[in-house]
Write a protein that holds these residues in place. Structure first.
Motif, PDB file in Angstrom:
ATOM      1  N   PHE A 389       0.833  -1.200   0.000  1.00  0.00           N
ATOM      2  CA  PHE A 389       0.000   0.000   0.000  1.00  0.00           C
ATOM      3  C   PHE A 389       0.873   1.256   0.000  1.00  0.00           C
ATOM      4  N   LEU A 390       1.957   1.228   0.753  1.00  0.00           N
ATOM      5  CA  LEU A 390       2.842   2.387   0.763  1.00  0.00           C
ATOM      6  C   LEU A 390       3.512   2.594  -0.594  1.00  0.00           C
ATOM      7  N   GLN A 391       3.757   1.522  -1.307  1.00  0.00           N
ATOM      8  CA  GLN A 391       4.286   1.668  -2.662  1.00  0.00           C
ATOM      9  C   GLN A 391       3.304   2.429  -3.545  1.00  0.00           C
ATOM     10  N   GLN A 392       2.010   2.179  -3.312  1.00  0.00           N
ATOM     11  CA  GLN A 392       0.992   2.887  -4.089  1.00  0.00           C
ATOM     12  C   GLN A 392       0.867   4.346  -3.646  1.00  0.00           C
ATOM     13  N   VAL A 393       1.106   4.617  -2.374  1.00  0.00           N
ATOM     14  CA  VAL A 393       1.125   5.996  -1.906  1.00  0.00           C
ATOM     15  C   VAL A 393       2.311   6.728  -2.536  1.00  0.00           C
TER      16      VAL A 393
END
Length: 452
Positions: A389-393
């Motif tokens: 999810f942080l990669q998507q952020v």
């Protein structure tokens, strides 16, 4: 905007910038326990949890994580994990046992101790004024269906501002109004257990009025440097197929789940949905101006996406969700699809509103079954979820979308409303028999990531 290949972005804290806020989120009713201690009044959840079959396994929140008595140790853990921002909520009935009128000084003293200890430990308090625990005394008068709640909420917000506003610099007026109005006043699966449009529609309108009244109250009473926001749940919505009726159904669900509360406060009015036509009788002269407020930030809270198809037999909305378990996709313990791209799409969707100044991801996380082996919890799925999810952020930030912080839901395993203690979202494991805390592998990963 041209989308960046996420594989080209190395995940590290520096990628997000020095001003990016890293935090963890909680809620009073889910962690505090001490449900009737030191003068606290009853909340709607105190009553709802006594009703047979409403909470998984007959669980209740009376002790929860015992944060009320263990707050110093838990804040020490926050500091130990290199987390700089702690989002928690105020219990309305701990401050005002009857919802209005008589003030419980012991409740104010308690939150003063929590706030002061946060600051002492170098942890910034981010305070939510309302996270679903309405005083039962107000529910007996109609709760969110009673327009008088605007005055009740304004008085409560005033007390919070006067009691804690000299030290708290970041405020969220309300948490996920879509959930507490929908689950509590339409489906009846959350407190107070009311059902039907006759309850849902006035609850929605009064919640919007309260968000704005709360925002105006905080801005009037607090220093100009104080940041005032409010938070919204959202799920990325996609149609089951390209058939026009599935596409139209997905648009209706998106309007109901993702647009219903944000658009009025931005001055856009309520979405045009047939299910909302009955709202007109609750909108009084002068309300239009009281539905709009220029928040300093918006909290976006995302966990998953939903696939929607047309349904002739679903009343009002003629749409239904296609459950993740029927789509052969990976899921969490909540039955929610693991779909990291959802957070990117929701940041893109909220960035499309030019009125929004700043966005924080004030909740994001996952529940998975955790197994304690020799005192260790290797929750690899949760750690991977957070990284993905942080990669998507990071992708969203790289593509130029506004996002200024990320708060994990949640610090410790806790009372998850109607699901009781069954799903575990924490990056810290709690043995609810002994209250023993154990940092999970996901919590250690977060600490290492923030410590880089």
């Amino acid at each position: 905007m041209k989308s960046t290949n996420i594989q080209d972005i190395p995940l590290n804290k520096q990628l997000f910038g020095d001003d990016f806020v890293w935090g963890v989120s909680t809620a009073a009713l889910q962690i505090e326990g001490a449900h009737d201690a030191d003068g606290k009044g009853e909340s709607v959840w105190d009553v709802f949890s006594t009703k047979k079959g409403k909470i998984f396994g007959g669980h209740h929140h009376h002790i929860a994580c015992d944060f009320y008595n263990r707050y110093e140790a838990d804040i020490d853990l926050i500091k130990q994990l290199n987390i700089k921002a702690f989002r928690f909520s105020i219990s309305w009935s701990r401050l005002l046992p009857d919802g209005t009128g008589r003030v419980n000084q012991a409740g104010i003293d308690y939150y003063n101790r929590v706030i002061d200890y946060c600051l002492q430990q170098g942890v910034e308090p981010w305070v939510t004024i309302y996270h679903w625990d309405l005083p039962h005394a107000l529910e007996l008068q109609g709760g969110w269906t009673n327009r008088a709640i605007v005055d009740w909420f304004t008085n409560y917000t005033t007390l919070c501002a006067q009691s804690f506003g000299d030290r708290v610099k970041h405020w969220m007026v309300m948490n996920e109004p879509t959930v507490f109005t929908g689950a509590g006043y339409f489906f009846g699966i959350h407190a107070p257990g009311k059902t039907g449009l006759k309850n849902f529609l006035p609850a929605v309108h009064h919640a919007v009025l309260c968000m704005v009244a709360g925002g105006k109250t905080l801005r009037k009473l607090l220093p100009k440097t104080t940041q005032i926001g409010t938070t919204f749940s959202c799920s990325y919505i996609e149609p089951y197929s390209n058939k026009p009726r599935d596409v139209a159904a997905a648009k209706r669900v998106d309007a109901l789940l993702n647009r219903l509360f944000i658009e009025p406060i931005l001055g856009m009015g309520y979405p045009e949905l047939s299910v909302l036509k009955g709202m007109e009788k609750y909108i009084l002269p002068g309300d239009e101006a009281n539905l709009i407020f220029d928040f300093d930030f918006i909290g976006v809270q995302n966990y998953t996406r939903e696939i929607v198809k047309y349904s002739l037999f679903t009343p009002y909305i003629h749409a239904k969700l296609v459950k993740a378990e029927k789509r052969n996709v990976p899921t969490t313990a909540m039955g929610w699809e693991v779909y990291p791209e959802s957070i990117y799409h929701m940041l893109k969707q909220f960035n499309a509103y030019p009125q929004i100044k700043k966005i924080y991801l004030t909740e994001s996380g996952s529940a998975f079954p955790d197994e304690v082996v020799d005192g260790v919890i290797n929750d690899t799925k949760r750690a991977q979820y957070l990284q993905d999810f942080l990669q998507q952020v990071a992708r969203a930030k790289s593509d130029g979308y506004e996002v200024s912080g990320y708060f994990i839901w949640t610090l410790t395993d806790n009372f998850e409303w109607a699901e009781g203690y069954n799903p575990r979202f924490g990056i810290i494991h709690v043995d609810f028999e002994t209250q023993q805390r154990t940092v999970k592998a996901s919590g250690q990963w977060y600490a290492d990531f923030l410590g880089d």
